[in-house]
Scaffold this active site. Structure first.
Site, PDB file in Angstrom:
ATOM      1  N   TYR A  78      -7.725   0.149   8.952  1.00 21.76           N
ATOM      2  CA  TYR A  78      -7.823   0.713   7.598  1.00 21.76           C
ATOM      3  C   TYR A  78      -7.732   2.238   7.660  1.00 21.76           C
ATOM      4  CZ  TYR A  78      -9.838   1.495   2.913  1.00 21.76           C
ATOM      5  OH  TYR A  78     -10.062   1.873   1.606  1.00 21.76           O
TER       6      TYR A  78
ATOM      7  N   LYS B 244      10.953   8.409  -5.564  1.00 19.75           N
ATOM      8  CA  LYS B 244      12.106   9.309  -5.381  1.00 19.75           C
ATOM      9  C   LYS B 244      13.239   8.894  -6.320  1.00 19.75           C
ATOM     10  CE  LYS B 244      14.884  10.836  -1.447  1.00 19.75           C
ATOM     11  NZ  LYS B 244      15.693   9.780  -0.820  1.00 19.75           N
TER      12      LYS B 244
ATOM     13  N   ASP C   3       4.201  -8.354  -3.454  1.00 18.08           N
ATOM     14  CA  ASP C   3       3.617  -7.722  -2.269  1.00 18.08           C
ATOM     15  C   ASP C   3       4.397  -6.433  -1.997  1.00 18.08           C
ATOM     16  OD1 ASP C   3       3.033  -6.929   0.306  1.00 18.08           O
ATOM     17  OD2 ASP C   3       3.099  -8.943   1.163  1.00 18.08           O
TER      18      ASP C   3
END
Ligand code: UDP
Length: 316
Positions: free
Chosen positions: A150, A110, A61
């Site tokens: 959303y 990054k 997740d």
């Protein structure tokens, strides 16, 4: 197959769009890591890739810290519930994957100096009062309506992605995806196309919401994947609409599916969901000019392929 030595992470890799992207990148010789928590995705969409040496699956997740060993050239962030009934069922998860998930993946990009592409959406335009929608339009979104979880997650996703680009020099890409269809959509995801096809195949009436005068513009999945592939490899960092500008009312769309499937069922009209956008059509001038891209598959052809797929899935 010739491998090209590049490694790509695709979050939401077991979903509808994610799995088609996995196929494309595997085919192009990339080492592909699909990451998914399977909340709406399915291993069925990628099981054919498991035997390949250049494919891996991580059950994870992305709202939790994300770690990938070794180098990573590209990250494509496609994890998110993406149909209205899914994000209504999982409003907090939808907000978290767009915000915390994007933050984690920007941190990863990054750390690894990876190019980072996000799946944004035509939903950031909300119920648009500019038509067709150009990338310059800021949108008309109800932040506290049912779709807000959303739409605002995706708007935040764009904002944090641009901030990482500006302040940390991350090499970022933003695709705004319009309605897309094709094999591997979930039959029960509540969207118009799978709903209408399932109803036609199983002999139920076709449920059109409202009076069916609202419009959408449907893009076949292979066209979308081509547009995303080109955007990733381009050097353009601002949002680009990818979609098929061929606009149709939902009533006409239902009629096309009735004709294609030969069903004897009729259209029944039901309540229009709250904040359902009245019109939607991408302006794809940027995609044409910058990527040399435009859709190739017309609706008749795309619907036929998708119908054959759903018939197989339903054993009809
Ligand atoms: N829609 C419909 N019947 C259904 C499902 C959806 O008429 O069974 C309508 C929905 O209200 C919307 C359009 O079809 O106006 C497209 O809906 P979908 O959920 O596919 O995509 P989105 O609204 O996210 O563009």
């Amino acid at each position: 197959m010739e491998l090209n030595g590049k490694k790509v992470l695709i979050t939401g890799g077991a979903g509808f769009l994610g799995s088609h992207l996995c196929d494309r990148f595997v085919k192009e010789g990339y080492h592909v890591i699909a990451m998914d928590n399977l909340s709406t995705g399915s291993l069925k969409n990628i099981e054919h890739l498991f035997p390949l040496k250049n494919f891996e699956f991580y059950f994870h997740d992305v709202t939790k810290f994300v770690h990938i060993p070794g180098k990573l050239d590209y990250i494509l962030h496609f994890a998110s519930p993406a149909s209205p009934i899914d994000y209504l069922k999982m409003p907090i998860q939808t907000l978290k994957v767009g915000s915390l998930g994007t933050h984690n993946l920007l941190g990863l990009s990054k750390e690894k100096s990876s190019r980072f592409l996000i799946a944004s959406t035509s939903e950031i335009y909300g119920d648009p009062d500019v038509h067709p929608q150009t990338e310059e339009y800021w949108g008309n979104v109800n932040p506290i309506g049912p779709r807000g979880v959303y739409d605002e997650a995706k708007r935040f996703m764009e904002a944090i992605t641009m901030a990482y680009h500006t302040f940390h020099g991350i090499d970022t890409r933003i695709v705004r995806i319009f309605n897309t269809y094709g094999p591997r959509m979930r039959l029960d995801d509540g969207r118009a196309l799978p709903a209408f096809m399932k109803q036609a195949i199983e002999g139920h009436d076709i449920t059109v919401f409202g009076d069916g005068s609202q419009t959408r513009s449907f893009c076949y999945v292979s066209d979308l994947v081509e547009g995303i592939y080109r955007l990733l490899l381009s050097d353009y960092v601002y949002p680009v609409n990818i979609g098929n500008p061929n606009e149709i009312t939902i009533k006409q769309f239902a009629e096309e599916i009735i004709k294609l499937t030969g069903t004897k069922q009729k259209i029944v009209y039901m309540d229009l969901p709250t904040d359902d956008p009245k019109q939607r059509q991408p302006d794809i001038t940027k995609a044409k000019e910058i990527l040399g891209w435009e859709p190739k598959v017309d609706r008749a052809e795309g619907l036929k392929i998708t119908y054959e797929h759903f018939r197989k899935v339903l054993n009809k």
